[in-house]
Design a protein around this motif. Structure first.
Motif, PDB file in Angstrom:
ATOM      1  N   GLY A   1       0.786  -1.225   0.000  1.00 24.61           N
ATOM      2  CA  GLY A   1       0.000   0.000   0.000  1.00 24.61           C
ATOM      3  C   GLY A   1       0.819   1.275   0.000  1.00 24.61           C
ATOM      4  N   TYR A   2       2.080   1.184  -0.435  1.00 21.79           N
ATOM      5  CA  TYR A   2       2.970   2.352  -0.431  1.00 21.79           C
ATOM      6  C   TYR A   2       2.355   3.545  -1.162  1.00 21.79           C
ATOM      7  CZ  TYR A   2       6.837   5.253  -2.142  1.00 21.79           C
ATOM      8  OH  TYR A   2       7.635   6.313  -2.478  1.00 21.79           O
ATOM      9  N   LEU A   3       1.826   3.321  -2.358  1.00 23.47           N
ATOM     10  CA  LEU A   3       1.279   4.430  -3.144  1.00 23.47           C
ATOM     11  C   LEU A   3       0.047   5.037  -2.474  1.00 23.47           C
ATOM     12  CD1 LEU A   3       1.611   3.104  -6.821  1.00 23.47           C
ATOM     13  CD2 LEU A   3       3.045   4.795  -5.660  1.00 23.47           C
ATOM     14  N   VAL A   4      -0.773   4.193  -1.848  1.00 24.05           N
ATOM     15  CA  VAL A   4      -1.954   4.703  -1.142  1.00 24.05           C
ATOM     16  C   VAL A   4      -1.519   5.567   0.038  1.00 24.05           C
ATOM     17  CG1 VAL A   4      -4.012   4.089   0.185  1.00 24.05           C
ATOM     18  CG2 VAL A   4      -3.393   2.759  -1.833  1.00 24.05           C
ATOM     19  N   ALA A   5      -0.555   5.076   0.818  1.00 22.83           N
ATOM     20  CA  ALA A   5      -0.088   5.818   1.991  1.00 22.83           C
ATOM     21  C   ALA A   5       0.507   7.164   1.602  1.00 22.83           C
ATOM     22  CB  ALA A   5       0.940   4.985   2.758  1.00 22.83           C
ATOM     23  N   MET A   6       1.351   7.171   0.569  1.00 26.20           N
ATOM     24  CA  MET A   6       1.963   8.424   0.148  1.00 26.20           C
ATOM     25  C   MET A   6       0.906   9.392  -0.389  1.00 26.20           C
ATOM     26  SD  MET A   6       5.135   8.321   0.925  1.00 26.20           S
ATOM     27  CE  MET A   6       5.822   9.697  -0.008  1.00 26.20           C
ATOM     28  N   ALA A   7      -0.057   8.874  -1.144  1.00 23.88           N
ATOM     29  CA  ALA A   7      -1.107   9.743  -1.672  1.00 23.88           C
ATOM     30  C   ALA A   7      -1.936  10.339  -0.548  1.00 23.88           C
ATOM     31  CB  ALA A   7      -2.002   8.952  -2.632  1.00 23.88           C
ATOM     32  N   GLU A   8      -2.295   9.514   0.430  1.00 23.14           N
ATOM     33  CA  GLU A   8      -3.083  10.002   1.566  1.00 23.14           C
ATOM     34  C   GLU A   8      -2.364  11.129   2.295  1.00 23.14           C
ATOM     35  OE1 GLU A   8      -4.886   8.281   5.794  1.00 23.14           O
ATOM     36  OE2 GLU A   8      -3.360   7.157   4.688  1.00 23.14           O
ATOM     37  N   MET A   9      -1.074  10.932   2.592  1.00 22.40           N
ATOM     38  CA  MET A   9      -0.330  11.938   3.342  1.00 22.40           C
ATOM     39  C   MET A   9      -0.117  13.204   2.516  1.00 22.40           C
ATOM     40  SD  MET A   9       2.341   9.691   5.677  1.00 22.40           S
ATOM     41  CE  MET A   9       2.915   8.525   4.445  1.00 22.40           C
ATOM     42  N   LYS A  10       0.118  13.056   1.223  1.00 20.48           N
ATOM     43  CA  LYS A  10       0.286  14.236   0.360  1.00 20.48           C
ATOM     44  C   LYS A  10      -1.012  15.020   0.248  1.00 20.48           C
ATOM     45  CE  LYS A  10       4.131  12.771  -2.610  1.00 20.48           C
ATOM     46  NZ  LYS A  10       4.533  12.486  -4.002  1.00 20.48           N
ATOM     47  N   VAL A  11      -2.145  14.326   0.165  1.00 18.51           N
ATOM     48  CA  VAL A  11      -3.434  15.020   0.100  1.00 18.51           C
ATOM     49  C   VAL A  11      -3.636  15.864   1.349  1.00 18.51           C
ATOM     50  CG1 VAL A  11      -5.937  14.663   0.217  1.00 18.51           C
ATOM     51  CG2 VAL A  11      -4.591  13.463  -1.507  1.00 18.51           C
ATOM     52  N   LEU A  12      -3.345  15.299   2.518  1.00 19.06           N
ATOM     53  CA  LEU A  12      -3.517  16.086   3.746  1.00 19.06           C
ATOM     54  C   LEU A  12      -2.577  17.283   3.771  1.00 19.06           C
ATOM     55  CD1 LEU A  12      -4.350  14.993   7.267  1.00 19.06           C
ATOM     56  CD2 LEU A  12      -2.412  16.526   6.974  1.00 19.06           C
ATOM     57  N   LEU A  13      -1.315  17.074   3.414  1.00 16.89           N
ATOM     58  CA  LEU A  13      -0.364  18.183   3.421  1.00 16.89           C
ATOM     59  C   LEU A  13      -0.756  19.251   2.411  1.00 16.89           C
ATOM     60  CD1 LEU A  13       3.057  16.312   3.764  1.00 16.89           C
ATOM     61  CD2 LEU A  13       1.845  17.615   5.515  1.00 16.89           C
ATOM     62  N   ALA A  14      -1.232  18.840   1.239  1.00 17.17           N
ATOM     63  CA  ALA A  14      -1.629  19.805   0.212  1.00 17.17           C
ATOM     64  C   ALA A  14      -2.814  20.641   0.683  1.00 17.17           C
ATOM     65  CB  ALA A  14      -1.979  19.071  -1.083  1.00 17.17           C
ATOM     66  N   LEU A  15      -3.852  19.987   1.196  1.00 13.28           N
ATOM     67  CA  LEU A  15      -5.043  20.717   1.631  1.00 13.28           C
ATOM     68  C   LEU A  15      -4.744  21.597   2.838  1.00 13.28           C
ATOM     69  CD1 LEU A  15      -7.802  17.977   1.207  1.00 13.28           C
ATOM     70  CD2 LEU A  15      -7.218  19.847  -0.344  1.00 13.28           C
ATOM     71  N   LEU A  16      -3.902  21.111   3.737  1.00 16.73           N
ATOM     72  CA  LEU A  16      -3.520  21.907   4.907  1.00 16.73           C
ATOM     73  C   LEU A  16      -2.765  23.154   4.477  1.00 16.73           C
ATOM     74  CD1 LEU A  16      -3.355  21.959   8.078  1.00 16.73           C
ATOM     75  CD2 LEU A  16      -1.121  20.842   7.824  1.00 16.73           C
ATOM     76  N   ALA A  17      -1.777  22.987   3.605  1.00 18.15           N
ATOM     77  CA  ALA A  17      -0.958  24.122   3.177  1.00 18.15           C
ATOM     78  C   ALA A  17      -1.760  25.120   2.348  1.00 18.15           C
ATOM     79  CB  ALA A  17       0.246  23.620   2.376  1.00 18.15           C
ATOM     80  N   ARG A  18      -2.724  24.659   1.590  1.00 19.42           N
ATOM     81  CA  ARG A  18      -3.512  25.542   0.737  1.00 19.42           C
ATOM     82  C   ARG A  18      -4.543  26.360   1.511  1.00 19.42           C
ATOM     83  NH1 ARG A  18      -4.895  22.177  -4.843  1.00 19.42           N
ATOM     84  NH2 ARG A  18      -2.729  21.627  -5.352  1.00 19.42           N
ATOM     85  N   GLY A  19      -5.082  25.769   2.583  1.00 16.06           N
ATOM     86  CA  GLY A  19      -6.250  26.416   3.161  1.00 16.06           C
ATOM     87  C   GLY A  19      -6.253  26.696   4.648  1.00 16.06           C
ATOM     88  N   TYR A  20      -5.210  26.302   5.388  1.00 14.32           N
ATOM     89  CA  TYR A  20      -5.315  26.381   6.843  1.00 14.32           C
ATOM     90  C   TYR A  20      -3.991  26.796   7.487  1.00 14.32           C
ATOM     91  CZ  TYR A  20      -9.444  23.590   5.793  1.00 14.32           C
ATOM     92  OH  TYR A  20     -10.631  23.149   5.270  1.00 14.32           O
ATOM     93  N   ASP A  21      -4.118  27.429   8.649  1.00 11.20           N
ATOM     94  CA  ASP A  21      -2.996  27.629   9.569  1.00 11.20           C
ATOM     95  C   ASP A  21      -3.226  26.717  10.761  1.00 11.20           C
ATOM     96  OD1 ASP A  21      -1.544  29.728   8.216  1.00 11.20           O
ATOM     97  OD2 ASP A  21      -3.184  31.081   8.768  1.00 11.20           O
TER      98      ASP A  21
END
Length: 417
Positions: free
Chosen positions: A360-380
């Motif tokens: 599940g390497y690709l799933v794990a990396m995608a999940e973590m990148k999605v959270l980091l992307a959405l956090l960096a784009r929209g939240y402090d």
């Protein structure tokens, strides 16, 4: 290599001190080594004897070939919208709370909801998810119990009862998925791919193989991701420059692609990936991997008798990597992962090596990148990182990492294509 003599009924063992030795042992499974976790009766019983983690070669290779298409880049592309939906829901809830939330606990809930949604391919009501999380928590507690006595009042006994309930839920989901597929309907999620998997002779995964591997997928995709994300948030709080670099990367992606998040966009996040890899270098969730010598072998100049335990200490190998000799190996520096040396595999084996490299390497990396992307784009966010970190499944904060999240005025909503 460090030799550890047999004691207290445990077999003799060797601690492997270089990545070359660890890779040889991990890659040599089915020839010079065997998987070692089967010796843990309680763990094997709770996870399931038919899961990828438990079966030996050649059955492991057969099952893996059937299962891996569910984790292909094309499959991850189909799962990305569900990833974005789950992560967005949690980020919005944290921002709306107006008071600190306990990040470690919230990330456990997020990753459970995420992995359950992407595996089973459907959304559940919060009441249903809460019930399943409780069952999972009872089951997971039994993994650390000893002795493994299946009695109603022991942790192991309660874990086995919870496992039976989870198995019934899985069986119902399998039956529903099979019925929908037979009707010619398109069914999202990993389970649909597993149910559809067929070998060259027309054989499919049995119900018990499906259930045991669903249990393994939830275990592998839940605690490991939540603990890694907890450590990532602490690192970003403690290193504002890294968080700013992450925001700049997302701003550049927004300029190129708009607000869409696809697997193609996720691949254009080298700094986000560096943050993840550097966090795993410092605090690998899985401290080490066991294998057993399948026969008498020579390894690192030592004669190793059959049956000897061979332990690859992943956390020590990460810190001893020759690439970082002379550097501060305890410092959080994602930039090191973006250098020419950092792009190489080196001694970091966070997702394993050889035939059991994390499916599940690709799933794990995608999940973590999605959270980091959405956090960096929209939240402090702000975290209370003034706490002790204790060893459980990985290093976790004793205070559960209180975190305050606020929505940025220039927030960009994510879309999926």
């Amino acid at each position: 290599m460090v030799s550890v003599p047999s004691q207290l009924g445990l077999p003799a063992a060797y601690l492997l001190g270089t990545a070359e030795l660890a890779k040889a042992v991990l890659a040599g499974e089915g020839d010079i080594t065997l998987q070692g976790v089967q010796r843990n009766y309680g763990f094997a019983t709770l996870v399931g004897q038919h899961s990828l983690l438990m079966v030996q070669e050649p059955r492991h290779k057969y099952l893996r070939n059937l299962i891996m298409p569910a984790f292909s880049p094309e499959a991850i592309e189909r799962l990305t919208p569900r990833m974005v939906a789950v992560v967005s829901r949690y980020l919005d809830a944290w921002a709306a709370a107006g008071t600190p939330v306990l990040a470690a606990q919230e990330l456990k809930a997020l990753t459970f909801d995420f992995i359950y949604a992407v595996i089973l391919g459907r959304d559940y009501e919060q009441q249903q998810l809460q019930h399943m999380r409780q069952l999972y928590g009872t089951w997971a507690a039994g993994l650390q119990d000893w002795p493994f006595l299946q009695l109603p009042f022991t942790r192991f006994g309660k874990a086995m009862a919870a496992r039976e309930q989870l198995m019934e839920l899985f069986k119902a989901a399998i039956a529903e998925t099979r019925a929908l597929l037979q009707q010619g309907q398109e069914v999202p999620g990993i389970l649909a791919s597993l149910v559809s998997a067929v070998d060259e002779e027309g054989n499919r995964l049995s119900e018990v193989e499906l259930c045991d591997n669903l249990m393994l997928l939830i275990l592998a995709g839940h605690d490991t991701s939540s603990v890694t994300l907890t450590n990532i948030l602490a690192n970003l709080h403690n290193h504002p420059a890294a968080m700013q670099q992450l925001r700049q990367e997302q701003q550049a992606l927004l300029a190129r692609h708009g607000s869409q998040l696809s697997t193609g966009v996720l691949r254009e996040m080298p700094y986000a990936e560096a943050v993840i890899r550097e966090t795993l270098r410092l605090r690998n969730v899985i401290p080490g991997l066991h294998r057993v010598a399948a026969r008498d072998i020579e390894l690192g100049g030592y004669a190793v008798p059959a049956g000897t335990m061979l332990y690859s200490p992943l956390h020590l190998l990460n810190k001893s990597d020759p690439r970082w000799a002379g550097d501060d190996v305890e410092a959080f520096r994602p930039e090191r992962m973006m250098t020419a040396e950092g792009q190489k595999g080196g001694w970091q084996l966070s997702f394993g090596h050889g035939p059991r490299f994390c499916a599940g390497y690709l799933v794990a990396m995608a999940e973590m990148k999605v959270l980091l992307a959405l956090l960096a784009r929209g939240y402090d966010f702000e975290c209370d990182t003034d706490t002790q970190w204790v060893q459980q499944v990985g290093q976790v904060p004793a205070n559960h990492l209180p975190m305050t999240v606020t929505r940025r005025r220039d927030a960009a909503a994510a879309t999926c294509v």
